[in-house]
Design an enzyme around this catalytic site. Structure first.
Site, PDB file in Angstrom:
ATOM      1  N   GLY A  14       5.166 -69.166 -64.374  1.00  0.00           N
ATOM      2  CA  GLY A  14       5.579 -70.525 -64.715  1.00  0.00           C
ATOM      3  C   GLY A  14       5.873 -71.260 -63.428  1.00  0.00           C
ATOM      4  N   GLN A  15       7.139 -71.513 -63.176  1.00  0.00           N
ATOM      5  CA  GLN A  15       7.575 -72.244 -61.989  1.00  0.00           C
ATOM      6  C   GLN A  15       6.918 -73.618 -61.909  1.00  0.00           C
ATOM      7  OE1 GLN A  15       6.999 -68.765 -59.082  1.00  0.00           O
ATOM      8  NE2 GLN A  15       9.062 -69.440 -58.661  1.00  0.00           N
ATOM      9  N   HIS A  16       7.004 -74.305 -63.031  1.00  0.00           N
ATOM     10  CA  HIS A  16       6.467 -75.660 -63.079  1.00  0.00           C
ATOM     11  C   HIS A  16       7.058 -76.415 -64.271  1.00  0.00           C
ATOM     12  CE1 HIS A  16       3.331 -73.300 -65.429  1.00  0.00           C
ATOM     13  NE2 HIS A  16       3.869 -74.088 -66.324  1.00  0.00           N
ATOM     14  N   ALA A  17       6.841 -77.714 -64.254  1.00  0.00           N
ATOM     15  CA  ALA A  17       7.113 -78.557 -65.428  1.00  0.00           C
ATOM     16  C   ALA A  17       5.803 -79.259 -65.768  1.00  0.00           C
ATOM     17  CB  ALA A  17       8.198 -79.584 -65.098  1.00  0.00           C
ATOM     18  N   LYS A  29      10.200 -74.504 -66.207  1.00  0.00           N
ATOM     19  CA  LYS A  29      10.332 -73.158 -66.793  1.00  0.00           C
ATOM     20  C   LYS A  29       9.878 -72.071 -65.845  1.00  0.00           C
ATOM     21  CE  LYS A  29       6.616 -75.227 -69.049  1.00  0.00           C
ATOM     22  NZ  LYS A  29       6.641 -76.684 -69.032  1.00  0.00           N
TER      23      LYS A  29
END
Ligand code: TYD
Length: 139
Positions: free
Chosen positions: A52-55, A100
């Site tokens: 993830g590590q993104h929006a 997330k």
């Protein structure tokens, strides 16, 4: 809006019987708020990995660990929370613009993701500092 009012934990009906379990997820407001345009699943990620590590600016998601367990850290730029996905009948609904991180995957984790839109790399925010800045505009 507080983070608790943004995400939802959804319990799906189990239509199972003596033959085994059956969980159904219908889109367009029946079981989840959106029409399902895309499905992907993540497995074979070990416990050290953070995904993830993104929006996403546009896409809504529904995450279910159909096997095994994982954790999701969700963040709205002001508050964050950790949700453990550990049952095939439990879904985590995420609206657009939440950050997330998915992590702590069990060896048997299969994380199923339903999405409201087709893949578009342009709608991802992958820089956490930029995300925080955007969510907390200076007066
Ligand atoms: P990535 O965003 O890192 O996956 P995750 O959020 O699950 O950790 O995606 C990995 C690669 O796969 C990246 O090159 C983009 C591509 N991808 C698609 O082409 N379509 C998709 O629906 C997804 C989720 C990723």
């Amino acid at each position: 809006m507080s983070l608790k009012d943004q995400y939802k934990i959804i319990e799906f009906k189990d239509l199972g019987d003596e033959r085994g379990n059956l969980v159904v997820i219908e889109g367009e407001g029946r079981d989840i708020p959106f029409d399902i345009k895309r499905v992907f699943y993540i497995y074979g990620s070990d416990s050290e990995v953070v995904r993830g590590q993104h929006a996403n600016r546009e896409t809504e998601f529904l995450l279910v660990n159909v096997g095994g367990t994982s954790k999701v850290r969700i963040d709205n730029g002001r508050e964050s929370e950790i949700v453990e996905l550990n049952r095939p009948g439990m879904g985590l609904y995420l609206p657009p613009m939440l950050w997330k991180d998915m992590y702590d995957f069990s060896p048997d984790s299969i994380l199923l993701v339903l999405a409201s839109r087709h893949y578009d790399a342009g709608e991802y925010i992958r820089d956490y500092d930029a995300y925080i800045e955007e969510m907390n505009p200076k007066a």
